[in-house]
Design an enzyme around this catalytic site. Sequence first.
Site, short mmCIF file in Angstrom:
data_model
loop_
_atom_site.label_atom_id
_atom_site.label_comp_id
_atom_site.label_asym_id
_atom_site.label_seq_id
_atom_site.Cartn_x
_atom_site.Cartn_y
_atom_site.Cartn_z
N GLU A 111 33.79 39.87 44.83
CA GLU A 111 35.13 39.61 45.31
C GLU A 111 34.82 41.01 46.86
OE1 GLU A 111 37.72 36.65 43.43
OE2 GLU A 111 37.43 38.98 42.16
N GLU A 131 33.66 33.52 36.52
CA GLU A 131 35.06 34.15 36.17
C GLU A 131 34.58 32.03 35.01
OE1 GLU A 131 35.29 36.94 39.09
OE2 GLU A 131 34.10 35.12 38.72
#
Length: 257
Positions: A111, A131
């Site tokens: 990210e 995730e």
Amino acid sequence: MTRDHVAYVTLDRPDVLNAMDLRMHEELGAVWDYVEADGEVRVAVLAGAGDRAFSVGQDLKERARLGARGAPPTTFGSRGQSGWPRLTDRFTLSKPVLARVQGYALGGGFELALACDLIIASERAVFGLPEARLGLVPGAGGAFRLMRQLPQKVALGHLLTGRSLDAAQALRYGLVNEVVAPDGLDDCVARWTRDLVRSAPLSVRAIKQAALASVDMPLPEAFTATYSWEERRRRSEDAAEGVKAFSEKRDPVWTGN
């Protein structure tokens, strides 16, 4: 460290693959403030220490300890957290940030790279957002940026399964700017930073702001919108310097004014 108008920022926890803890986030927040405020800095390069990882994201051991003490679970964005606003939701940073990716860029590390303007990757780079496999969400912008930077079905495939991409796949989808052999990574980054520094700093900031702000605008609106850095650039001495230098057959001298 700053050299030749370039700020070099290193995620320095190689023993845990540069996993990001609260202290690192706090320090990075101060670094991005400095990058934006210092007039000598025109470009930032973000790298991970060592050759095993750019960053594997959130320090999950620290997160587990915080959770055991009653800290609320994380969600989208970093508001109210250490180092806010983090690079991943620092939407007005005007100077270009280049990610130098060697090894793993996973979870929050991926990210962080997605939030950079340019990505130069080693052939050994591996990108992924695991995730979903951990009962989490890519809260630092991964769920949003990947959908904007990859074809929709491809992005959802990776988001929903946690599957990773290797460097060749990332290049094929246009997710990175260049992929090189590990021993050529620093030379490649240096070529990009030289080109960025060679460009007029106000032009770079105006172009970055206008390009990113206009992505979701209708084209006629993009042409008529007001961009603060463009207003500053077109009234600057540098706006005349480039043309003058060209006509005088010399290199321009940029002042940022």
